[in-house]
Design a protein around this motif. Structure first.
Motif, PDB file in Angstrom:
ATOM      1  N   VAL A 114       5.525  -0.523   9.638  1.00 48.99           N
ATOM      2  CA  VAL A 114       4.854   0.477   8.803  1.00 48.99           C
ATOM      3  C   VAL A 114       5.643   1.788   8.819  1.00 48.99           C
ATOM      4  CG1 VAL A 114       2.786   1.933   8.635  1.00 48.99           C
ATOM      5  CG2 VAL A 114       2.553  -0.529   8.918  1.00 48.99           C
ATOM      6  N   LEU A 115       6.111   2.213   9.988  1.00 44.37           N
ATOM      7  CA  LEU A 115       6.891   3.445  10.062  1.00 44.37           C
ATOM      8  C   LEU A 115       8.171   3.357   9.235  1.00 44.37           C
ATOM      9  CD1 LEU A 115       6.749   4.880  13.691  1.00 44.37           C
ATOM     10  CD2 LEU A 115       5.372   5.431  11.708  1.00 44.37           C
ATOM     11  N   HIS A 116       8.886   2.254   9.351  1.00 41.93           N
ATOM     12  CA  HIS A 116      10.125   2.101   8.594  1.00 41.93           C
ATOM     13  C   HIS A 116       9.857   2.015   7.088  1.00 41.93           C
ATOM     14  CE1 HIS A 116      11.852   1.303  12.541  1.00 41.93           C
ATOM     15  NE2 HIS A 116      12.987   1.697  11.996  1.00 41.93           N
ATOM     16  N   SER A 117       8.781   1.341   6.710  1.00 42.03           N
ATOM     17  CA  SER A 117       8.416   1.268   5.289  1.00 42.03           C
ATOM     18  C   SER A 117       8.020   2.641   4.760  1.00 42.03           C
ATOM     19  CB  SER A 117       7.262   0.289   5.077  1.00 42.03           C
ATOM     20  OG  SER A 117       7.619  -0.997   5.470  1.00 42.03           O
ATOM     21  N   LEU A 118       7.257   3.369   5.536  1.00 40.53           N
ATOM     22  CA  LEU A 118       6.839   4.715   5.155  1.00 40.53           C
ATOM     23  C   LEU A 118       8.051   5.626   5.000  1.00 40.53           C
ATOM     24  CD1 LEU A 118       4.405   6.563   4.659  1.00 40.53           C
ATOM     25  CD2 LEU A 118       4.307   6.974   7.119  1.00 40.53           C
TER      26      LEU A 118
ATOM     27  N   PHE B 163       0.839  -1.202   0.000  1.00 41.68           N
ATOM     28  CA  PHE B 163       0.000   0.000   0.000  1.00 41.68           C
ATOM     29  C   PHE B 163       0.876   1.254   0.000  1.00 41.68           C
ATOM     30  CE2 PHE B 163      -2.102   3.421   2.374  1.00 41.68           C
ATOM     31  CZ  PHE B 163      -3.258   3.584   1.625  1.00 41.68           C
ATOM     32  N   ILE B 164       1.867   1.305   0.884  1.00 38.94           N
ATOM     33  CA  ILE B 164       2.759   2.466   0.981  1.00 38.94           C
ATOM     34  C   ILE B 164       3.554   2.636  -0.308  1.00 38.94           C
ATOM     35  CG2 ILE B 164       4.790   3.377   2.180  1.00 38.94           C
ATOM     36  CD1 ILE B 164       3.604   1.996   4.739  1.00 38.94           C
ATOM     37  N   LYS B 165       4.082   1.538  -0.811  1.00 45.79           N
ATOM     38  CA  LYS B 165       4.879   1.593  -2.043  1.00 45.79           C
ATOM     39  C   LYS B 165       4.045   2.119  -3.211  1.00 45.79           C
ATOM     40  CE  LYS B 165       7.760  -1.272  -5.020  1.00 45.79           C
ATOM     41  NZ  LYS B 165       8.221  -2.627  -5.309  1.00 45.79           N
ATOM     42  N   ALA B 166       2.803   1.673  -3.325  1.00 47.44           N
ATOM     43  CA  ALA B 166       1.941   2.090  -4.429  1.00 47.44           C
ATOM     44  C   ALA B 166       1.507   3.550  -4.306  1.00 47.44           C
ATOM     45  CB  ALA B 166       0.711   1.187  -4.495  1.00 47.44           C
ATOM     46  N   LYS B 167       1.319   4.030  -3.103  1.00 45.36           N
ATOM     47  CA  LYS B 167       0.788   5.380  -2.886  1.00 45.36           C
ATOM     48  C   LYS B 167       1.871   6.453  -2.733  1.00 45.36           C
ATOM     49  CE  LYS B 167      -3.609   4.205  -2.434  1.00 45.36           C
ATOM     50  NZ  LYS B 167      -4.709   4.766  -3.172  1.00 45.36           N
ATOM     51  N   ARG B 168       3.131   6.072  -2.620  1.00 44.07           N
ATOM     52  CA  ARG B 168       4.200   6.997  -2.239  1.00 44.07           C
ATOM     53  C   ARG B 168       4.305   8.251  -3.097  1.00 44.07           C
ATOM     54  NH1 ARG B 168       6.903   2.839  -5.013  1.00 44.07           N
ATOM     55  NH2 ARG B 168       8.258   3.601  -6.688  1.00 44.07           N
ATOM     56  N   SER B 169       3.954   8.167  -4.367  1.00 35.65           N
ATOM     57  CA  SER B 169       4.114   9.330  -5.240  1.00 35.65           C
ATOM     58  C   SER B 169       2.892  10.254  -5.238  1.00 35.65           C
ATOM     59  CB  SER B 169       4.432   8.872  -6.665  1.00 35.65           C
ATOM     60  OG  SER B 169       3.393   8.059  -7.146  1.00 35.65           O
ATOM     61  N   GLN B 170       1.826   9.839  -4.588  1.00 30.53           N
ATOM     62  CA  GLN B 170       0.638  10.685  -4.504  1.00 30.53           C
ATOM     63  C   GLN B 170       0.807  11.696  -3.369  1.00 30.53           C
ATOM     64  OE1 GLN B 170      -2.819   8.209  -4.126  1.00 30.53           O
ATOM     65  NE2 GLN B 170      -2.324   7.005  -5.946  1.00 30.53           N
TER      66      GLN B 170
END
Length: 185
Positions: free
Chosen positions: A139-143, A96-103
């Protein structure tokens, strides 16, 4: 004892003979209603407070249930997020984070907050604080990782990252203090 949620259930018996008989008859009984048991989910297990161990556990509704010893030395029913469910949740948040990161953050960080809140509301039981904390830290580290890969240079250091989390009110997941005691007769 029968514990049921929708089409999933757990049956508990005092005597092994009763459990074995039920286990043999259940598939035949369900066939009358054109239903089947899921072999990967159906098993016969000795689950007793007199033999506390994580080796004797069963999985139900995303939790692993086992008998443990509390601080007073008494056996207590414990539960934690089942490892398969935990791994699936970690993977889901990561993608989810990877897909949304550029938005724009204002669009998807409130969604992330709701997802985290939903995980905490379901899995946030007193015995399960380690699983909830593990997911939150992941989640924090991935974000942090994916937000810093949005451009050619780092977008955040930890100080600014924490300020951004504060702005979007993404707080540490706290486990509820409610305690559920199960009396076994």
């Amino acid at each position: 004892m029968l514990i049921r949620y929708a089409d999933d259930f757990v049956c508990a018996f005092q005597y092994a003979n009763d459990a074995e008989r039920f286990y043999r008859v259940l598939p035949k009984r369900l066939k009358k209603f054109k239903l089947d048991t899921a072999p990967e989910k159906t098993s016969l297990l000795r689950f007793s407070r007199f033999y506390p161990s994580r080796k004797r556990q069963f999985f139900f509704l995303g939790f692993a249930f086992y008998w443990g010893i509390d601080v007073k030395g008494k056996p207590r029913l414990r539960r934690r997020t089942a490892s398969k469910k935990q791994q699936a949740s970690l993977s889901e948040f990561y993608h989810f984070i990877k897909a949304k990161r550029s938005q724009k953050l204002a669009i998807w960080l409130p969604q992330l907050k709701r997802k985290l809140t939903g995980f905490r509301n379901y899995f946030g039981l007193p015995d399960n604080s380690r699983s909830v904390s593990k997911l939150y830290n992941y989640v924090l580290h991935s974000l942090y990782k994916w937000l810093n890969r949005r451009s050619g240079r780092r977008s955040y250091n930890w100080s600014n990252f924490k300020k951004m989390l504060e702005y979007f009110q993404i707080q540490k997941l706290q486990v509820s203090k409610r305690v559920i005691h199960v009396d076994w007769y």
